[in-house]
Design a protein around this motif. Structure first.
Motif, PDB file in Angstrom:
ATOM      1  N   ALA A   1       0.842  -1.277  -0.034  1.00 40.30           N
ATOM      2  CA  ALA A   1      -0.023  -0.084  -0.047  1.00 40.30           C
ATOM      3  C   ALA A   1       0.853   1.389  -0.104  1.00 40.30           C
ATOM      4  O   ALA A   1       0.425   2.116  -0.616  1.00 40.30           O
ATOM      5  CB  ALA A   1      -1.022  -0.072   1.155  1.00 40.30           C
ATOM      6  N   LEU A   2       2.030   1.358   0.628  1.00 42.61           N
ATOM      7  CA  LEU A   2       3.025   2.248   0.674  1.00 42.61           C
ATOM      8  C   LEU A   2       3.661   2.657  -0.764  1.00 42.61           C
ATOM      9  O   LEU A   2       3.792   3.739  -1.132  1.00 42.61           O
ATOM     10  CB  LEU A   2       3.825   2.039   1.855  1.00 42.61           C
ATOM     11  N   LEU A   3       3.921   1.475  -1.349  1.00 42.15           N
ATOM     12  CA  LEU A   3       5.016   1.591  -2.304  1.00 42.15           C
ATOM     13  C   LEU A   3       4.261   1.354  -3.886  1.00 42.15           C
ATOM     14  O   LEU A   3       4.853   1.073  -4.582  1.00 42.15           O
ATOM     15  CB  LEU A   3       6.069   0.790  -2.363  1.00 42.15           C
ATOM     16  N   VAL A   4       2.835   1.362  -4.006  1.00 45.92           N
ATOM     17  CA  VAL A   4       2.388   1.167  -5.206  1.00 45.92           C
ATOM     18  C   VAL A   4       1.921   2.499  -5.803  1.00 45.92           C
ATOM     19  O   VAL A   4       1.538   3.514  -5.094  1.00 45.92           O
ATOM     20  CB  VAL A   4       0.789   0.420  -4.957  1.00 45.92           C
ATOM     21  N   PRO A   5       2.260   2.715  -7.209  1.00 44.69           N
ATOM     22  CA  PRO A   5       2.286   4.248  -7.613  1.00 44.69           C
ATOM     23  C   PRO A   5       0.856   4.675  -7.740  1.00 44.69           C
ATOM     24  O   PRO A   5       0.184   3.949  -8.355  1.00 44.69           O
ATOM     25  CB  PRO A   5       3.041   4.071  -9.022  1.00 44.69           C
TER      26      PRO A   5
ATOM     27  N   THR B   1      10.130   3.208  -8.030  1.00 42.11           N
ATOM     28  CA  THR B   1      11.277   4.193  -8.921  1.00 42.11           C
ATOM     29  C   THR B   1      10.843   5.331  -9.575  1.00 42.11           C
ATOM     30  O   THR B   1       9.654   5.506 -10.371  1.00 42.11           O
ATOM     31  CB  THR B   1      11.892   3.334  -9.884  1.00 42.11           C
ATOM     32  N   LEU B   2      11.353   6.579  -9.265  1.00 40.14           N
ATOM     33  CA  LEU B   2      11.036   7.599  -9.724  1.00 40.14           C
ATOM     34  C   LEU B   2      12.016   7.895 -10.986  1.00 40.14           C
ATOM     35  O   LEU B   2      13.282   7.853 -10.531  1.00 40.14           O
ATOM     36  CB  LEU B   2      11.133   9.061  -8.974  1.00 40.14           C
ATOM     37  N   ILE B   3      11.544   8.840 -11.914  1.00 36.64           N
ATOM     38  CA  ILE B   3      12.530   9.377 -12.914  1.00 36.64           C
ATOM     39  C   ILE B   3      12.358  10.722 -13.162  1.00 36.64           C
ATOM     40  O   ILE B   3      11.312  11.232 -13.385  1.00 36.64           O
ATOM     41  CB  ILE B   3      12.138   8.560 -14.388  1.00 36.64           C
ATOM     42  N   LEU B   4      13.461  11.417 -12.743  1.00 39.68           N
ATOM     43  CA  LEU B   4      13.715  12.734 -12.962  1.00 39.68           C
ATOM     44  C   LEU B   4      14.377  13.581 -13.997  1.00 39.68           C
ATOM     45  O   LEU B   4      15.284  12.867 -14.517  1.00 39.68           O
ATOM     46  CB  LEU B   4      14.308  13.519 -11.673  1.00 39.68           C
ATOM     47  N   PRO B   5      13.880  14.429 -14.921  1.00 44.87           N
ATOM     48  CA  PRO B   5      14.519  15.037 -15.939  1.00 44.87           C
ATOM     49  C   PRO B   5      15.541  15.758 -15.823  1.00 44.87           C
ATOM     50  O   PRO B   5      15.642  16.883 -16.176  1.00 44.87           O
ATOM     51  CB  PRO B   5      13.256  15.466 -16.898  1.00 44.87           C
TER      52      PRO B   5
ATOM     53  N   LYS C   1       5.802  16.415 -11.410  1.00 43.60           N
ATOM     54  CA  LYS C   1       5.401  15.199 -11.078  1.00 43.60           C
ATOM     55  C   LYS C   1       6.381  14.196 -12.067  1.00 43.60           C
ATOM     56  O   LYS C   1       6.698  14.359 -13.067  1.00 43.60           O
ATOM     57  CB  LYS C   1       3.847  14.632 -11.427  1.00 43.60           C
ATOM     58  N   PRO C   2       7.311  13.277 -11.145  1.00 42.59           N
ATOM     59  CA  PRO C   2       8.324  12.456 -11.747  1.00 42.59           C
ATOM     60  C   PRO C   2       7.701  11.625 -12.829  1.00 42.59           C
ATOM     61  O   PRO C   2       6.609  11.134 -12.538  1.00 42.59           O
ATOM     62  CB  PRO C   2       8.995  11.843 -10.726  1.00 42.59           C
ATOM     63  N   GLY C   3       8.428  11.025 -13.381  1.00 43.21           N
ATOM     64  CA  GLY C   3       7.861   9.740 -14.277  1.00 43.21           C
ATOM     65  C   GLY C   3       8.372   8.363 -13.469  1.00 43.21           C
ATOM     66  O   GLY C   3       8.921   8.479 -12.597  1.00 43.21           O
ATOM     67  N   TYR C   4       7.577   7.408 -13.866  1.00 37.14           N
ATOM     68  CA  TYR C   4       7.801   6.077 -13.366  1.00 37.14           C
ATOM     69  C   TYR C   4       8.004   5.219 -14.718  1.00 37.14           C
ATOM     70  O   TYR C   4       7.536   5.236 -15.535  1.00 37.14           O
ATOM     71  CB  TYR C   4       6.318   5.529 -12.742  1.00 37.14           C
ATOM     72  N   PRO C   5       8.826   4.077 -14.324  1.00 41.30           N
ATOM     73  CA  PRO C   5       8.976   2.976 -15.052  1.00 41.30           C
ATOM     74  C   PRO C   5       7.489   2.467 -15.540  1.00 41.30           C
ATOM     75  O   PRO C   5       6.469   2.509 -14.589  1.00 41.30           O
ATOM     76  CB  PRO C   5       9.896   2.176 -14.480  1.00 41.30           C
ATOM     77  N   SER C   6       7.506   1.843 -16.697  1.00 44.22           N
ATOM     78  CA  SER C   6       6.101   1.108 -16.857  1.00 44.22           C
ATOM     79  C   SER C   6       5.836   0.134 -16.116  1.00 44.22           C
ATOM     80  O   SER C   6       4.607  -0.589 -15.797  1.00 44.22           O
ATOM     81  CB  SER C   6       6.066   0.639 -18.242  1.00 44.22           C
TER      82      SER C   6
END
Length: 480
Positions: free
Chosen positions: A360-364, A403-407, A390-395
């Motif tokens: 529950a804590l880590l589901v995007p 995991t977050l993806i920052l540009p 808002k950061p991106g997420y892997p699919s």
């Protein structure tokens, strides 16, 4: 023609991952997918590798990044355009062709250098028409059953002349994206809005240089709507996050083998019962640069306080007040030429902590106020304003991790270091449910002991409340 009864389960394959990414391209919004099944190995006969290319050492990789930084003076506007966007990811970046990226001033120097370094080489292609497919008889029966003509070679002979060719490959060690052009003189048949054929990558395998056994990859896309023209269409496939196994090569020449399905939408647009052909196609690319990581850093944060968690399990959806006292989050930051990856996992938790709490804590929760779970915002702090993004997420994300993806790219490190990059992570919980049951609309306030089963509503939407957990400043490498 066989008189045996037709079972749709025998003819319809599992919906391809390409469908979901095609919806994403059409609607222009992020689709979060469930974690894929465990990677499995499969042996296939592949064409031999192409010409060996030079491998880049770590020093050469740093030089490559430095060369990209030199380019930023002429493309500063392009890089800045990405830093103020929600939901950037390398896979999303490849949704546009290079021509479109340059024309729209969206090209990022470091990422373009990574694409160039992959140096893809097109390989063998074998087209199999419907009579050559394993379930040809049932597929032909479905054509007639759905009101189409039975297969005739003369009508479909042109499909044998489709020439696939890899256009671009982007590999950064955490994700792999590639664009395959289907060249044909009958591009109108593949047109997104008016064409009658669809195409998608149904299966993918990779083989390292010198390897014999091939391993299967998961995830993919179909035809990019804006890519269609008189000369063909482009398929964009992305293997992202958990879809890319840990043992994917970090250097050397890698061969990718794909099975491309060609489907007649007039028979059935969404499933595979309209399959008219399959194309076995392979290409190679150089993984040496993509496997490099500039630097990594690890930190730990101990949580505290009581929070309302929305838990989705076999019994339904419910809220539960949970103490996070003593829960330790491990933060791992990986700095790549394609952006900054920030990973979180629960390193330790006190007695009584449940696996359901970690999920529950880590589901995007993504980009919607009707999704519950992990949520994050980052800020590029400047003199007069804060840009909350808002950061991106892997699919696909491994269970128990986020995991977050920052540009943020190496050419921007100096500027960001001066101004700072703040990241706030938190938890969305369900606050209100609006739905209908037997045609009657109703709204329910979701308290801390609220619960719901699928029988309570025929259809519903959630409104959520954001609860901040921690705010951190993302560190940047000192030597870049």
């Amino acid at each position: 023609m066989s008189k045996e009864p037709i079972r749709i389960a025998d003819a319809i394959p599992e919906p391809p991952a390409s469908y979901y990414r095609t919806v994403e391209a059409t609607l222009k919004q992020t689709i979060e997918s469930e974690a894929v099944v465990q990677q499995k190995k499969r042996s296939v006969t592949l064409a031999s590798f192409g010409t060996r290319r030079i491998r880049l050492t770590k020093r050469a990789f740093v030089a490559l990044v430095a060369a990209a930084i030199l380019l930023v003076a002429t493309t500063a506007v392009a890089a800045a355009a990405w830093i103020v966007r929600d939901y950037y990811s390398p896979a999303y970046y490849m949704d546009q062709s290079k021509e479109e990226r340059v024309q729209n001033e969206n090209a990022i120097p470091e990422v373009e250098q990574m694409i160039e370094s992959a140096a893809p080489v097109t390989g063998n292609a074998v087209v199999r028409m419907l009579p050559e497919l394993a379930n040809a008889e049932k597929l032909n029966e479905w054509r007639v059953k759905m009101g189409q003509k039975a297969y005739e070679e003369s009508e479909w002979a042109w499909v044998r002349e489709i020439r696939p060719e890899v256009e671009e490959v982007l590999y950064d060690g955490a994700s792999l994206s590639y664009r395959i052009r289907l060249n044909t003189d009958h591009g109108d048949a593949l047109a997104w809005d008016s064409g009658y054929l669809d195409a998608w990558v149904e299966n993918t395998w990779f083989t390292p240089e010198g390897g014999v056994e091939s391993e299967e990859l998961y995830g993919g896309t179909g035809i990019m709507p804006e890519s269609c023209s008189e000369t063909g269409a482009t398929i964009h496939t992305a293997h992202d996050g958990d879809e890319l196994p840990e043992d994917f090569p970090k250097e050397g020449c890698v061969q990718i083998h794909v099975l491309i399905a060609i489907n007649d939408k007039r028979v059935e647009p969404m499933s595979g019962i309209g399959r008219i052909a399959e194309i076995d196609y392979s290409f190679t690319f150089d993984a040496s640069t993509g496997g490099q990581v500039i630097e990594t850093s690890t930190s730990e944060y101990t949580l505290a306080g009581n929070y309302t968690m929305t838990i989705d399990d076999a019994s339904g959806v419910h809220n539960e007040r949970v103490s996070l006292d003593g829960v330790v989050l491990e933060q791992t930051v990986s700095y790549r030429a394609t952006g900054i990856y920030v990973n979180y996992r629960v390193k330790s938790a006190p007695r009584g902590w449940k696996d359901a709490y970690t999920k529950a804590l880590l589901v995007p929760s993504g980009d919607s106020n009707s999704h519950f779970g992990f949520a994050a915002y980052y800020e590029i702090r400047k003199e007069a304003e804060d840009n909350t993004l808002k950061p991106g997420y892997p699919s696909s994300i491994p269970a128990g991790e986020i995991t977050l993806i920052l540009p943020i790219f190496p050419s921007q490190y100096e500027e960001i270091r001066k101004n700072g990059c703040g990241l706030t992570i938190g938890l969305n919980c369900v606050e209100r449910v609006t739905g209908s049951k037997n045609g009657k609309q109703r709204t329910v306030t979701a308290g801390e002991d609220w619960s719901m089963t699928p029988q309570d509503f025929d259809e519903w939407d959630y409104d959520t409340r954001f609860q901040p957990l921690i705010s951190v400043t993302i560190p940047l490498p000192n030597n870049h």
